[in-house]
Design a protein around this motif. Structure first.
Motif, PDB file in Angstrom:
ATOM      1  N   SER A  11      56.659  24.863-104.425  1.00 58.88           N
ATOM      2  CA  SER A  11      55.387  25.472-104.793  1.00 58.88           C
ATOM      3  C   SER A  11      54.462  25.256-103.610  1.00 58.88           C
ATOM      4  O   SER A  11      54.710  24.390-102.777  1.00 58.88           O
ATOM      5  CB  SER A  11      54.776  24.796-106.010  1.00 58.88           C
ATOM      6  N   VAL A  12      53.405  26.050-103.541  1.00 62.49           N
ATOM      7  CA  VAL A  12      52.491  25.925-102.398  1.00 62.49           C
ATOM      8  C   VAL A  12      51.385  24.948-102.754  1.00 62.49           C
ATOM      9  O   VAL A  12      50.812  25.009-103.834  1.00 62.49           O
ATOM     10  CB  VAL A  12      51.887  27.312-102.055  1.00 62.49           C
ATOM     11  N   PHE A  13      51.120  24.010-101.851  1.00 63.84           N
ATOM     12  CA  PHE A  13      50.052  23.031-102.059  1.00 63.84           C
ATOM     13  C   PHE A  13      49.070  23.115-100.895  1.00 63.84           C
ATOM     14  O   PHE A  13      49.441  23.524 -99.801  1.00 63.84           O
ATOM     15  CB  PHE A  13      50.614  21.607-102.085  1.00 63.84           C
ATOM     16  N   GLY A  28      45.341  19.505 -90.571  1.00 68.17           N
ATOM     17  CA  GLY A  28      44.096  20.008 -91.154  1.00 68.17           C
ATOM     18  C   GLY A  28      44.239  20.236 -92.650  1.00 68.17           C
ATOM     19  O   GLY A  28      44.763  19.382 -93.367  1.00 68.17           O
ATOM     20  N   THR A  29      43.813  21.401 -93.125  1.00 67.92           N
ATOM     21  CA  THR A  29      43.934  21.684 -94.570  1.00 67.92           C
ATOM     22  C   THR A  29      44.940  22.814 -94.801  1.00 67.92           C
ATOM     23  O   THR A  29      44.825  23.594 -95.743  1.00 67.92           O
ATOM     24  CB  THR A  29      42.565  22.100 -95.166  1.00 67.92           C
ATOM     25  N   ARG A  30      45.909  22.899 -93.917  1.00 72.20           N
ATOM     26  CA  ARG A  30      46.920  23.955 -94.051  1.00 72.20           C
ATOM     27  C   ARG A  30      47.753  23.770 -95.315  1.00 72.20           C
ATOM     28  O   ARG A  30      47.870  22.661 -95.830  1.00 72.20           O
ATOM     29  CB  ARG A  30      47.835  23.925 -92.823  1.00 72.20           C
ATOM     30  N   LEU A  45      57.538  17.822 -96.374  1.00 75.23           N
ATOM     31  CA  LEU A  45      56.525  18.852 -96.573  1.00 75.23           C
ATOM     32  C   LEU A  45      56.629  19.884 -95.455  1.00 75.23           C
ATOM     33  O   LEU A  45      56.551  19.537 -94.273  1.00 75.23           O
ATOM     34  CB  LEU A  45      55.125  18.219 -96.570  1.00 75.23           C
ATOM     35  N   CYS A  46      56.832  21.137 -95.830  1.00 69.53           N
ATOM     36  CA  CYS A  46      57.073  22.193 -94.834  1.00 69.53           C
ATOM     37  C   CYS A  46      55.832  23.060 -94.653  1.00 69.53           C
ATOM     38  O   CYS A  46      55.386  23.715 -95.600  1.00 69.53           O
ATOM     39  CB  CYS A  46      58.238  23.068 -95.287  1.00 69.53           C
ATOM     40  N   PHE A  47      55.294  23.041 -93.447  1.00 72.53           N
ATOM     41  CA  PHE A  47      54.194  23.923 -93.064  1.00 72.53           C
ATOM     42  C   PHE A  47      54.820  25.139 -92.366  1.00 72.53           C
ATOM     43  O   PHE A  47      56.038  25.207 -92.200  1.00 72.53           O
ATOM     44  CB  PHE A  47      53.244  23.166 -92.129  1.00 72.53           C
ATOM     45  N   LEU A  89      55.977  13.767 -88.065  1.00 73.12           N
ATOM     46  CA  LEU A  89      55.621  15.188 -88.006  1.00 73.12           C
ATOM     47  C   LEU A  89      56.450  15.813 -86.888  1.00 73.12           C
ATOM     48  O   LEU A  89      56.433  15.340 -85.750  1.00 73.12           O
ATOM     49  CB  LEU A  89      54.121  15.345 -87.725  1.00 73.12           C
ATOM     50  N   MET A  90      57.190  16.856 -87.237  1.00 72.89           N
ATOM     51  CA  MET A  90      58.114  17.455 -86.253  1.00 72.89           C
ATOM     52  C   MET A  90      58.028  18.973 -86.311  1.00 72.89           C
ATOM     53  O   MET A  90      57.489  19.535 -87.276  1.00 72.89           O
ATOM     54  CB  MET A  90      59.544  16.997 -86.542  1.00 72.89           C
ATOM     55  N   SER A  91      58.575  19.609 -85.280  1.00 75.14           N
ATOM     56  CA  SER A  91      58.600  21.069 -85.292  1.00 75.14           C
ATOM     57  C   SER A  91      59.596  21.539 -86.352  1.00 75.14           C
ATOM     58  O   SER A  91      60.516  20.800 -86.723  1.00 75.14           O
ATOM     59  CB  SER A  91      59.009  21.584 -83.918  1.00 75.14           C
ATOM     60  N   LYS A  92      59.364  22.764 -86.818  1.00 78.60           N
ATOM     61  CA  LYS A  92      60.260  23.325 -87.835  1.00 78.60           C
ATOM     62  C   LYS A  92      61.406  24.023 -87.116  1.00 78.60           C
ATOM     63  O   LYS A  92      61.171  24.818 -86.197  1.00 78.60           O
ATOM     64  CB  LYS A  92      59.486  24.332 -88.680  1.00 78.60           C
ATOM     65  N   VAL A  93      62.613  23.728 -87.517  1.00 75.81           N
ATOM     66  CA  VAL A  93      63.786  24.344 -86.887  1.00 75.81           C
ATOM     67  C   VAL A  93      63.917  25.784 -87.369  1.00 75.81           C
ATOM     68  O   VAL A  93      63.723  26.074 -88.552  1.00 75.81           O
ATOM     69  CB  VAL A  93      65.057  23.530 -87.228  1.00 75.81           C
TER      70      VAL A  93
END
Ligand SMILES: Nc1ncnc2c1ncn2[C@@H]1O[C@H](COP(=O)(O)OP(=O)(O)OP(=O)(O)O)[C@@H](O)[C@H]1O
Ligand SMILES: [Mg+2]
Length: 263
Positions: A11-13, A28-30, A45-47, A89-93
């Motif tokens: 779900s989106v948070f 931030g508040t992303r 947690l995936c941004f 915190l890492m980059s998304k593959v």
């Protein structure tokens, strides 16, 4: 390291959670979605273009840094500890997990990509690897989990007897670089190549069968539909050995699968 191999509910948070200042500054508040595929207890947690793993072991960031430039792995954007918790915190593959439906439905391609992943891992020069004795580390971790009753709770039969057997039957190892938890959700692909290895906390020098065993088991179980995918009755996981030109040593396969039962 317990193996759930299907994407979890998302779900989106909005990101108002309490995280260390340095990380807060970047996110931030992303908004994010929470990924519940993993079973290690860490929160993922995936941004849009980053992933925050809360509760990863310290080894994971150490290995991620060491592997940078050696294998496709996420880039570390920040790594903090606060009030006993770790924040990576890492980059998304890019791409998708090897257990994504699109690959499960194409077992020949999936097997080829998995074999490619294994070859990439074993091609890393292990000298200077921060974890030189991965199997001993795993046995130590298994011992502490057995002593603390964690394996009973997870339904392993006679964990103390299994541990004793694992200690006395440890095979002589051919030392190569290994992922340590080489299952389909920990390898990403764009359908042509491996785009990233994830979940690097168990990496280290061990026998190639460490990765071969868990990769084979993960392939077999996913193709059977064990984790919710559509079963692929015509698919033969044994093809993995053929792709790698390996005549499998069943005793070794079994040893590393049994060791994983306690982790
Ligand atoms: N950097 C990343 N880029 C893209 N997806 C990611 C990333 N990190 C984690 N994920 C997603 O989150 C899932 C769980 O992450 P990870 O494997 O690190 O968690 P875990 O709880 O340690 O898993 P396990 O149960 O295998 O130990 C991955 O399978 C992947 O789908
Ligand atoms: Mg994982």
């Amino acid at each position: 390291m317990k193996i759930c191999r299907r994407p979890g509910r998302r779900s989106v948070f909005h990101c108002f959670m309490k995280v260390p200042g340095k990380i807060k500054k970047i996110i931030g508040t992303r908004t994010y979605t929470e990924n519940t595929v993993g079973k290690s207890g860490a929160r993922v947690l995936c941004f849009d273009d980053m992933v925050l793993k809360i509760g990863a072991g310290e080894e994971e960031a150490v290995m991620m840094e060491w592997l940078s430039g050696r294998l496709p792995v996420p880039e570390i954007l920040a790594c903090e500890r606060e009030e006993g918790a770790s924040y990576l915190l890492m980059s998304k593959v890019k791409g998708d997990m090897l257990c994504a439906e699109t690959y499960l439905c194409r077992p020949a391609l999936l097997t080829e990509l998995l074999a490619e992943g294994l070859k990439l891992l074993w091609s890393v020069d292990p000298s200077g690897c921060p974890c030189a004795h991965a199997t001993n580390q795993k046995l130590k971790l298994a011992e502490s989990r057995v002593e603390n009753g964690l394996c009973d709770r997870e339904g392993v039969r006679a964990p103390d007897r299994l541990l004793a057997w694992l200690k006395t039957h440890q095979p002589a190892e051919r030392p190569v670089f290994t992922h340590g938890d080489c299952c389909l959700p920990n390898l990403f692909t764009d359908g042509k190549k491996i785009t990233g290895f994830l979940d690097l906390g168990a990496c280290g020098i061990a026998d190639p069968y460490q990765d071969l065993a868990l990769a084979y088991r993960s392939l077999r179980d996913n193709l059977r539909g064990k984790y919710g995918g559509i079963p692929q009755p015509g698919a033969d996981p044994e093809r993995l050995f053929k792709k790698l030109d390996i005549v499998p040593d069943r005793k070794r396969l079994r040893y590393y699968m049994l060791l994983d039962e306690l982790l």
